[in-house]
Design a protein around this motif. Structure first.
Motif, short mmCIF file in Angstrom:
data_model
loop_
_atom_site.label_atom_id
_atom_site.label_comp_id
_atom_site.label_asym_id
_atom_site.label_seq_id
_atom_site.Cartn_x
_atom_site.Cartn_y
_atom_site.Cartn_z
N GLY A 243 0.78 -1.22 0.00
CA GLY A 243 0.00 0.00 0.00
C GLY A 243 0.82 1.28 0.00
O GLY A 243 1.74 1.45 -0.79
N CYS A 311 -4.11 6.64 -7.16
CA CYS A 311 -4.19 5.32 -6.52
C CYS A 311 -4.13 5.46 -5.00
O CYS A 311 -4.86 4.78 -4.28
CB CYS A 311 -3.06 4.43 -7.02
SG CYS A 311 -3.10 2.74 -6.40
N GLU A 312 -3.28 6.36 -4.52
CA GLU A 312 -3.18 6.57 -3.06
C GLU A 312 -4.50 7.08 -2.50
O GLU A 312 -4.96 6.62 -1.45
CB GLU A 312 -2.06 7.56 -2.74
CG GLU A 312 -1.92 7.84 -1.25
CD GLU A 312 -0.71 8.67 -0.90
OE1 GLU A 312 -0.64 9.16 0.24
OE2 GLU A 312 0.17 8.83 -1.77
N ILE A 315 -6.90 4.17 -2.35
CA ILE A 315 -6.60 3.22 -1.28
C ILE A 315 -7.07 3.76 0.06
O ILE A 315 -7.59 3.01 0.91
CB ILE A 315 -5.09 2.93 -1.24
CG1 ILE A 315 -4.69 2.07 -2.44
CG2 ILE A 315 -4.70 2.22 0.06
CD1 ILE A 315 -3.21 1.81 -2.56
N LYS A 316 -6.92 5.08 0.28
CA LYS A 316 -7.33 5.68 1.55
C LYS A 316 -8.84 5.75 1.70
O LYS A 316 -9.35 5.85 2.82
CB LYS A 316 -6.73 7.07 1.69
CG LYS A 316 -5.22 7.07 1.92
CD LYS A 316 -4.69 8.48 2.05
CE LYS A 316 -3.21 8.47 2.38
NZ LYS A 316 -2.66 9.84 2.49
N THR A 320 -12.49 0.12 -0.60
CA THR A 320 -11.79 -0.15 -1.85
C THR A 320 -11.02 -1.46 -1.76
O THR A 320 -10.91 -2.06 -0.70
CB THR A 320 -10.81 0.99 -2.19
OG1 THR A 320 -9.75 0.99 -1.22
CG2 THR A 320 -11.51 2.34 -2.17
N GLY A 322 -7.92 -1.78 -1.95
CA GLY A 322 -6.66 -1.58 -1.28
C GLY A 322 -5.45 -1.96 -2.11
O GLY A 322 -5.27 -1.49 -3.23
N PRO A 323 -4.59 -2.84 -1.55
CA PRO A 323 -3.34 -3.20 -2.23
C PRO A 323 -3.54 -3.76 -3.63
O PRO A 323 -2.65 -3.65 -4.48
CB PRO A 323 -2.74 -4.27 -1.30
CG PRO A 323 -3.30 -3.95 0.05
CD PRO A 323 -4.70 -3.46 -0.22
N LEU A 326 -3.14 -1.10 -6.12
CA LEU A 326 -1.75 -0.71 -6.33
C LEU A 326 -1.03 -1.73 -7.19
O LEU A 326 -0.26 -1.34 -8.09
CB LEU A 326 -1.04 -0.55 -4.99
CG LEU A 326 0.45 -0.19 -5.08
CD1 LEU A 326 0.65 1.10 -5.86
CD2 LEU A 326 1.05 -0.08 -3.69
#
Length: 341
Positions: A243, A311-312, A315-316, A320, A322-323, A326
């Motif tokens: 992440g 993408c960040e 992810i936050k 979602t 998440g990893p 990414l």
């Protein structure tokens, strides 16, 4: 009140005395957690920690005030830690602020809150609250952090080793702590038996080793070596690294390439830029960065930065993948890099 680091450290080292709530926020979540841990020591070895999530307080705003005014079953001191948290806990905090400041201290660990966040505004206006924003240390600050953490574990390191550690861990305090603990075990170091740590030990086991090195993932992505990208992602995931720290490592290299590319646009050669980089670039990385600099163009670098920042944010956001997001993004950037060969 929003305060500076010395003031927040004094408040935490005093067990939060005189303050109803301490808010720790900002993009350096590892730094916020490290600060939050400090509040326990002055409260005594038998202190009782009560953990509550922001989601719990959103559904039950009275819970925080109830916990802060409760009496410990064992007669020991108590403190309350709220994590993760954001503006959803404002109602709970308002109810807490109606209590006297001599109850159980409350420390809240939040992420990168906006300046117009309701929680930040509340902390700014309330004399019963203290707030502090943690930012990921950069440059000399990151090097000093690595040196201090190494010294606390009995490791004696030179400035260039500290810089290499900080860079390899992207100045992420949590990752750096794990690496330093591993290195201390490797050389049998402890505060009462200090040992020297050099580049040879780092090559053998440290943050720049084959296993779990984010730098190798960054290079694999920007070189377009997709098999190596998948292998590195699997290794990092096995170590619990995924992440945001990976995104920050990628952005660090891309921003570095953007700076170097601007120097090339002004007339410098790639070799000349590498020669003038000095200590900002670890000597073992010079060849690979030179290769990437010769391939990546400004528009491509800018696009990769924009995609990683998006993408960040994704992810936050709650709910979602998440990893997984990414991983897909890194492979997409890797495929683009492969076409540049």
């Amino acid at each position: 009140m929003i305060v500076k680091r010395p003031e927040i450290e004094r408040a935490l080292d005093a067990g939060g005395a005189g303050h109803r709530l301490i808010l720790l926020y900002g993009p350096d979540e590892s730094g916020s957690r490290a600060l939050a841990d400090r509040i326990a020591k002055p409260l005594g070895a038998d202190v009782e920690r009560i953990d509550i999530s922001g989601a719990t307080l959103k559904s039950d705003p009275a819970r925080l005030a109830d916990e802060a005014s409760a009496i410990s079953l064992f007669g020991s001191r108590r403190y309350i830690r709220v994590e993760p948290a954001g503006d959803e806990i404002v109602d709970a905090v308002n109810a807490l602020l109606e209590l006297p400041t001599d109850g159980d201290p409350v420390v809240v660990v939040a992420g990168a809150l906006r300046k117009d966040s309701r929680l930040v505004k509340l902390a700014t206006a309330s004399p019963a609250m203290l707030g502090f924003a943690s930012y990921v240390p950069e440059g000399a600050d990151a090097d000093r952090m690595a040196s201090a953490m190494a010294r606390d574990n009995g490791l004696l390191i030179t400035p260039d080793v500290a810089r290499r550690l900080a860079t390899a861990c992207n100045a992420d305090r949590a990752i750096l702590a794990r690496e330093i603990e591993k290195l201390a075990l490797f050389v049998d170091a402890a505060p009462d038996r200090p040992r020297e740590l050099g580049h040879e030990e780092l090559d053998a086991l440290g943050a720049a080793s084959e296993e779990g090195d984010m730098g190798r993932l960054v290079d694999a992505v920007l070189d377009g070596r997709l098999d190596a990208v998948e292998t590195a992602l699997a290794q990092l995931a096995a170590e619990g690294i995924e992440g945001i720290p990976i995104i920050r490592a990628m952005l660090r290299r891309l921003l570095q390439l953007a700076d170097f590319r601007s120097q090339v646009a002004e007339g410098s050669s790639v070799a000349g830029v590498m020669a003038s980089a000095g200590k900002s670039l670890f000597w073992k990385d010079r060849d690979v960065v030179a290769r990437q600099l010769s391939r990546w163009r400004p528009t491509q670098i800018a696009t990769a930065i924009e995609r990683l920042m998006a993408c960040e944010r994704a992810i936050k956001a709650s709910g979602t993948a998440g990893p997984i997001l990414l991983d897909e993004e890194l492979l997409a950037i890797g495929r683009a890099a492969r076409r540049m060969r």
